[in-house]
Scaffold this motif. Structure first.
Motif, PDB file in Angstrom:
ATOM      1  N   ARG A  21       0.968  -1.155   0.066  1.00 28.44           N
ATOM      2  CA  ARG A  21      -0.011  -0.029   0.029  1.00 28.44           C
ATOM      3  C   ARG A  21       0.676   1.169  -0.046  1.00 28.44           C
ATOM      4  O   ARG A  21       1.628   1.584   0.958  1.00 28.44           O
ATOM      5  CB  ARG A  21      -0.825  -0.147   0.990  1.00 28.44           C
TER       6      ARG A  21
ATOM      7  N   ILE B 107       1.912   5.163   2.833  1.00 34.85           N
ATOM      8  CA  ILE B 107       1.985   5.032   4.463  1.00 34.85           C
ATOM      9  C   ILE B 107       3.273   5.063   4.693  1.00 34.85           C
ATOM     10  O   ILE B 107       3.722   5.776   5.898  1.00 34.85           O
ATOM     11  CB  ILE B 107       1.067   3.844   4.822  1.00 34.85           C
TER      12      ILE B 107
ATOM     13  N   PRO C 278      -2.556  -4.825  -0.062  1.00 32.87           N
ATOM     14  CA  PRO C 278      -1.264  -5.742   0.646  1.00 32.87           C
ATOM     15  C   PRO C 278      -2.188  -7.097   1.165  1.00 32.87           C
ATOM     16  O   PRO C 278      -3.304  -7.053   1.263  1.00 32.87           O
ATOM     17  CB  PRO C 278      -1.130  -4.902   1.883  1.00 32.87           C
ATOM     18  N   LEU C 279      -1.602  -8.001   1.503  1.00 35.45           N
ATOM     19  CA  LEU C 279      -2.105  -9.226   2.137  1.00 35.45           C
ATOM     20  C   LEU C 279      -2.631  -9.014   3.302  1.00 35.45           C
ATOM     21  O   LEU C 279      -2.406  -8.007   4.209  1.00 35.45           O
ATOM     22  CB  LEU C 279      -0.901 -10.322   2.375  1.00 35.45           C
ATOM     23  N   GLN C 280      -3.431 -10.064   4.009  1.00 36.96           N
ATOM     24  CA  GLN C 280      -3.713  -9.887   5.271  1.00 36.96           C
ATOM     25  C   GLN C 280      -2.740 -10.201   6.490  1.00 36.96           C
ATOM     26  O   GLN C 280      -2.253 -11.489   6.377  1.00 36.96           O
ATOM     27  CB  GLN C 280      -4.894 -10.594   5.379  1.00 36.96           C
ATOM     28  N   PRO C 281      -2.467  -9.127   7.310  1.00 38.58           N
ATOM     29  CA  PRO C 281      -1.518  -9.477   8.449  1.00 38.58           C
ATOM     30  C   PRO C 281      -2.116 -10.310   9.692  1.00 38.58           C
ATOM     31  O   PRO C 281      -3.413 -10.497   9.660  1.00 38.58           O
ATOM     32  CB  PRO C 281      -1.071  -8.153   8.749  1.00 38.58           C
TER      33      PRO C 281
ATOM     34  N   PRO D 170       3.018  -1.462   5.737  1.00 42.62           N
ATOM     35  CA  PRO D 170       2.759  -2.756   5.220  1.00 42.62           C
ATOM     36  C   PRO D 170       4.059  -3.189   4.329  1.00 42.62           C
ATOM     37  O   PRO D 170       4.194  -2.528   3.148  1.00 42.62           O
ATOM     38  CB  PRO D 170       1.416  -2.868   4.419  1.00 42.62           C
TER      39      PRO D 170
ATOM     40  N   ARG E 185      -4.607 -10.958  -4.719  1.00 43.25           N
ATOM     41  CA  ARG E 185      -5.953 -11.098  -5.655  1.00 43.25           C
ATOM     42  C   ARG E 185      -5.612 -11.823  -6.715  1.00 43.25           C
ATOM     43  O   ARG E 185      -4.209 -11.666  -7.198  1.00 43.25           O
ATOM     44  CB  ARG E 185      -6.497  -9.595  -6.096  1.00 43.25           C
ATOM     45  N   PRO E 186      -6.510 -12.263  -7.499  1.00 41.84           N
ATOM     46  CA  PRO E 186      -6.218 -12.973  -8.702  1.00 41.84           C
ATOM     47  C   PRO E 186      -5.572 -12.065  -9.833  1.00 41.84           C
ATOM     48  O   PRO E 186      -5.649 -10.786  -9.902  1.00 41.84           O
ATOM     49  CB  PRO E 186      -7.492 -13.259  -9.342  1.00 41.84           C
TER      50      PRO E 186
ATOM     51  N   TYR F 281      -2.136 -18.445   1.597  1.00 38.75           N
ATOM     52  CA  TYR F 281      -1.694 -18.362   3.072  1.00 38.75           C
ATOM     53  C   TYR F 281      -1.200 -19.571   3.777  1.00 38.75           C
ATOM     54  O   TYR F 281      -1.261 -19.686   4.870  1.00 38.75           O
ATOM     55  CB  TYR F 281      -2.928 -17.561   4.049  1.00 38.75           C
TER      56      TYR F 281
ATOM     57  N   PRO G   1      -0.059 -16.511   8.417  1.00 37.84           N
ATOM     58  CA  PRO G   1       1.558 -16.573   8.408  1.00 37.84           C
ATOM     59  C   PRO G   1       2.178 -15.174   8.492  1.00 37.84           C
ATOM     60  O   PRO G   1       3.467 -15.172   8.699  1.00 37.84           O
ATOM     61  CB  PRO G   1       1.700 -17.354   7.438  1.00 37.84           C
TER      62      PRO G   1
ATOM     63  N   ARG H 243       4.993  -6.211   8.390  1.00 33.41           N
ATOM     64  CA  ARG H 243       5.188  -4.868   8.911  1.00 33.41           C
ATOM     65  C   ARG H 243       6.733  -4.587   8.946  1.00 33.41           C
ATOM     66  O   ARG H 243       7.450  -5.415   8.944  1.00 33.41           O
ATOM     67  CB  ARG H 243       4.829  -4.798  10.423  1.00 33.41           C
TER      68      ARG H 243
END
Lengths: 202, 556
Positions: free
Chosen positions: B149, B152, B166-169, B189, B197-198, B207, B342, B346
């Motif tokens: 992202r 930031i 970004p992937l999910q943290p 991130p 995403r695809p 994940y 996983p 950060r």
């Protein structure tokens, strides 16, 4: 990779002659004796391709001290699987010398073979190797101990297809019954498109 | 000679440095042959089998067949090691990378000017600016898919958004954000070469968390194996020759490349003639190949009449701090649902260039926070190592169970500037050879004292962040203060304008040999304080477009 050339001698490699010499010098007849089938040998021990049966029993006994249940978990078979492969020839020879030294130290200290010692006595011997107290010529007891521990842990927690972690006993013990597969089937991830914005706070 | 054939371009190596060149030139209609020393794996080979994939020779050869050698100073004899290998397979080390895809910053390219020189170090400014690289970073990210992202990180080098969010943290990232901000840091991130995403025909990340050291069976990791390599092959102009190990680059009396000799998997030697040769076999192996290619006009190794090939080797400076959390505490704070995610995702770059931090030089590096890698054997052996190998018997088993049941490890790694100096270089080992009789690459490695100083200082600052997290960790400790990440490697054929002080010109063509390019990390005069992979890819695209221009104008 699959090269048929004869290999140059790697550095740690002891020639058979050296190994025999070390063995003779340190008062062990193990390598010179013929392989005799040992009575009461359990099925859990491997076919003995990597080591003579005596050597294998010493290593199996040491593995059992390092990690109780090692023999039932098939760790000798795991070690045999890898140590019969050519790139592991060095390691195999080092472990063999290490087994002989375990026996020598046992005989010096307790006047008995390593395999006939009580569990606690075996631990005392192994602690001498772990505590960097054993160094004989080119043989480093601490290095041997570390190599053995790595094989024991690998054999306990690896994919069962290499002979160790029999019936997934290692994975069950640590509470990850499917080992790495549990990540493959991880319900959090597979087949679900996550919201990637979730969890980020400005 | 088993056979001789001919093509326009030979690329040696198919990783971050080689594959982009192959794709761009094949797309322009040039006939390209890629020589890759290792096998051509597919997703079916990427099992979750820790022993086979991470602890044997899946990526890196055994030391008994194809070693590097290493010594810690000029006076000692080198011993065999697997250190300094990156990978040998189609896609190179991008197949098993973790994919932390930070860009370099403006300061990285003019470190000599900004610091006024560092005593004992051979730092040089780059002959190009960050603006020269920017469009190629953008292009690289778009082609392979990078998630992150923008906006930031106040220290970022970008004007455009990331191609993917970004992937999910892991939920504990919230706690890290709060702790870091209290300490006046700016967490952001971590950009990843993983698609969230695809992307094209590739599915999003599942994940599973087995990124570093593993191949992605899901094609979600943006390795060259699922991006530039298939793109190149789809043109019909590119042939990948796997299990083909380049042994010698041939030049003619006019110091122009003529072709490459290589050995196939059946040990047969072949010659492939080419008008352009692009070397991208990793900084250490590329230097080795040039040194092995010596001839009458280049008695010290190809393009090495100034003696710089193999010199100025840099790695990435490394430090690591670890925090052991009670899983129950984290579940109480954040719930159970996402506890197995996983990725920490950060990073902090406040100390990347920080004159107030009091470091020996203002150039620090990147803190990258992670959930400990899910590998179980590695974790177990690490527990024993951390006990100085004392754990044994039932105590060992109990410790293993407690670790996997009750604990969660969050840690940070540092990517720091690894200053080039005379204590770190590679050359040919005079004693030890590989299984084909070619001298192994010998690595002489000592860190510059300032490299270690800065890393120690950074490690202690990173530990403060871990200590400030809530719920509090049971234990926070430095795992290593100052070390070296040896699979990130640069500098052995540095580029520059002055032929006396560099091996390559600013377009990464050898000063001394026409049409010989080097596009892996070798060109970088300084390491930067991030993994070099994205920069190697971006630069490789930059070089590829320059070669393409020459090709289309029929200059080649």
């Amino acid at each position: 990779m699959g090269k048929k050339r004869t290999e140059k001698k790697p550095e740690l490699l002891m020639t058979r002659r050296q190994v025999v010499k070390t063995a003779v010098l340190s008062g062990s007849g193990i390598l010179l004796a013929k392989a005799v089938p040992v009575a009461g040998r359990e099925n859990n021990l491997s076919l003995g391709k990597a080591f003579e049966p005596d050597i294998e029993e010493i290593l199996a006994a040491a593995a059992e001290v390092i990690l109780p249940g090692a023999i039932d978990a098939g760790i000798p078979a795991f070690m045999d699987y890898w140590l019969t492969q050519k790139p592991f020839d060095n390691t195999r020879k080092y472990l063999m010398v290490g087994a002989i030294q375990l026996n020598n130290v046992a005989k010096r200290k307790y006047k008995r073979k390593f395999t006939t010692l009580k569990h606690g006595e075996q631990e005392v011997i192994l602690r001498m190797f772990q505590g960097k107290k054993i160094r004989i010529k080119k043989f480093d007891g601490y290095l041997f101990y570390k190599q053995l521990v790595e094989f024991v842990i690998e054999g306990y927690l690896s994919d069962p297809k290499y002979g160790g972690n029999r019936d997934r006993v290692g994975w069950k013990f640590i509470g990850i019954p499917d080992g790495m597969k549990s990540r493959w089937w991880n319900p959090v991830g597979v087949g679900r498109l996550l919201n990637p914005d979730k969890g980020f706070h400005d | 000679m088993a056979s001789t054939d001919e093509t326009d371009v030979v690329v040696i190596g198919s990783g971050a440095g080689g594959a982009p060149v192959a794709a761009i030139l094949a797309e322009a209609g040039a006939d390209v042959v890629v020589l890759e020393k290792g096998p051509y794996y597919t997703n079916r080979d990427f099992l979750h089998d820790e022993v086979k994939i991470c602890r044997r020779d899946f990526w890196v050869p055994y030391i008994s067949t194809d070693p590097h050698t290493i010594r810690r100073g000029k006076q000692t004899r080198a011993t065999r090691t697997r250190d300094g290998w990156t990978s040998r397979c189609v896609g190179g080390a991008t197949v098993h990378m973790s994919g932390f895809f930070y860009r370099l910053k403006e300061q990285d390219l003019k470190l000599a000017t900004l610091t006024g020189g560092v005593k004992g170090s051979d730092i040089e400014d780059w002959p190009i600016t960050i603006e020269d690289l920017m469009p190629f970073y953008d292009l690289m990210e778009a082609r392979i898919g990078v998630s992150g992202r923008a906006g930031i990180n106040p220290f970022e080098t970008r004007t455009k958004p990331f191609p993917l969010p970004p992937l999910q943290p892991h939920p504990a990232a919230q706690s890290l954000d709060v702790a870091a901000r209290e300490l006046k840091f700016h967490p952001f991130p971590t950009p990843r070469a993983i698609v969230s995403r695809p992307y094209g025909r590739r599915p999003p990340c599942n994940y599973a968390g087995l990124c570093g050291d593993y191949g992605c069976e899901n094609s979600s990791k943006s390795s060259t194996l699922v991006t530039f390599i298939p793109d190149a092959e789809a043109t019909g102009h590119c042939q990948i020759r796997s299990n083909s190990r380049a042994t010698r680059i041939i030049t003619n009396a006019l110091d122009k490349v003529e072709g490459v000799e290589y050995i196939d998997e059946h040990d047969k030697t072949h010659l492939i003639k080419a008008r352009v040769v692009c070397v991208a076999a990793s900084a250490i192996e590329s230097a080795r190949l040039l040194l092995l290619s010596r001839n009458a006009r280049f008695p010290n190794g190809l393009a090495n009449n100034n003696g710089l090939v193999g010199r100025n080797l840099t790695f990435s400076a490394f430090g690591k701090g670890t925090a052991i959390f009670d899983r129950a505490d984290l579940i109480a704070a954040f719930g159970k649902e996402n506890m197995d995610l996983p990725f920490m995702l950060r990073s902090i770059q406040d100390d990347y260039w920080n004159e107030k931090a009091g470091f020996a030089i203002p150039k620090g590096g990147t803190y990258n926070f992670l959930i400990h890698h899910p590998n179980i054997i590695n974790a177990a052996i690490r527990l024993v190592m951390d006990s100085k190998w004392e754990l044994m018997g039932q105590a060992l088993k109990d410790r293993l169970r407690r670790y996997f049941q009750d604990e969660l490890i969050i840690e940070f790694e540092i990517f720091g500037e690894h200053l080039p100096w005379q204590g770190c270089y590679t050359d040919l080992d005079p004693y030890i050879k590989d299984d084909h009789g070619f001298p192994a690459a010998r690595i002489t490695l000592q860190n510059h004292p300032i490299t270690d100083d800065v890393n120690r200082a950074m490690t202690s600052r990173g530990l403060e962040v871990l200590k400030a997290m809530k719920p509090a960790a049971k234990k926070v400790y430095p795992w290593t203060w100052a070390s070296t990440t040896m699979h990130l490697q640069q500098g052995t054929c540095r580029f520059g304008k002055d032929p006396d002080k560099s091996v390559l010109d600013p377009s990464c063509q050898a000063h001394e040999v026409k049409n010989l390019y080097v596009t892996d990390g070798s060109f970088m005069p300084t390491s930067g304080a991030v993994p070099s992979t994205p920069t190697i890819m971006a630069n490789s695209l930059r070089v590829a477009y320059a070669i393409r221009e020459r090709f289309l104008k029929r200059e080649i």
